[in-house]
Design an enzyme around this catalytic site. Sequence first.
Site, PDB file in Angstrom:
ATOM      1  N   ILE A 164       0.866  -1.177   0.000  1.00 20.91           N
ATOM      2  CA  ILE A 164       0.000   0.000   0.000  1.00 20.91           C
ATOM      3  C   ILE A 164       0.902   1.226   0.000  1.00 20.91           C
ATOM      4  CG2 ILE A 164      -2.020  -1.072   1.064  1.00 20.91           C
ATOM      5  CD1 ILE A 164      -1.192  -0.023   3.739  1.00 20.91           C
ATOM      6  N   ASP A 165       0.367   2.337  -0.447  1.00 22.01           N
ATOM      7  CA  ASP A 165       1.164   3.554  -0.592  1.00 22.01           C
ATOM      8  C   ASP A 165       1.728   4.025   0.745  1.00 22.01           C
ATOM      9  OD1 ASP A 165       0.469   3.564  -3.270  1.00 22.01           O
ATOM     10  OD2 ASP A 165      -1.232   4.915  -2.971  1.00 22.01           O
TER      11      ASP A 165
END
Length: 353
Positions: A164-165
């Site tokens: 995930i970012d």
Amino acid sequence: MLPPSPYPPADPELEPDDTDGGDELYEHHRIVADRGQELLRLDKFLLNRLANASRTKIQDAIRAEAVQVNGRVTKPNYRVRPADVITITLPEPPRTGKVIPQEMPLDICYEDADLLLVNKPAGLVVHPAYGHWEGTLVNGLAYHLENLPTGRNGEIRPGLVHRIDKDTSGLLVVGKTDWAMTHLSQQFFYHTIERSYLALVWGAFEENEGTVRGHIGRSLRDRKVQAVYPDGEQGKAAVTHYRVLRRYGPVTLLECRLETGRTHQIRVHMQHIGHPLFSDATYGGDRIRAGQATGTYKAFVENCFALLSRQALHARSLGFTHPSTGAHQYFEVELPADFAAALAKWETWAESH
């Protein structure tokens, strides 16, 4: 616990995932059998060709469908024939260096002999890369796992099978064994993982739920961001399902479920339909997109930006099949403090307007 998903099952015709939630598989080996190759079991053939690989590990990879012969999955007892093309794909790119184990606090929600679930805070980079070789989640996982079989010849290989970012918070699943890592990566690859995100987006929705479809690829104008190509002329197929959880007027809280996992998928899909994520500077959500940008309302929104100074996106839940037991596993984590504080502000605002 979330209610049963109202969304349709994943489309098996979609291409393999890229990453954002990162489901891409990387080709590590491509072997073409010699024209004079005698008929030999696939597992024995690979054992002869791959250094430092045990027969058990090879058989696990074949059963997990990480090995293909001529583009098709097969069984360990398949007899390799002359000119067969054998490929091995794994969930992480081939390594060019060693991960430096670093002690750091990890919010581990669950752990057993096969896997662990970690609740990643916003601001923490997941993988070492240019400019971030240390201080990443993988460095912390390497320290946590360094006494397990995932370490070999000084190389630490924490089995993170999706991403995930940096400025997205929430759940990530980690395989602690080669078998678990391969099994989980295949679930992501074939879209059988259940995952939901909470997203606060700009604008009001007339409908209660919907689906965004559109190929996602790097923007031709700015290679650092992604863009949607609705006609599929570029990028890879991407599907995001959403439903409205709460309407606050100028902003809306959504639950998003990913059918694919492209880079920045939720962020770029929401921007594409005119609802960029609140406080997302990359995709235009860090300025007022609904309501008058004046007076007390402007001051209120700026206060919310100060509370939540990153995109309003949280990986809330994961559901998957346990690699060893075959049981369905489900995990969910609460919103972090910054996201919860901003929502509380909007709740108060909505009640008074």
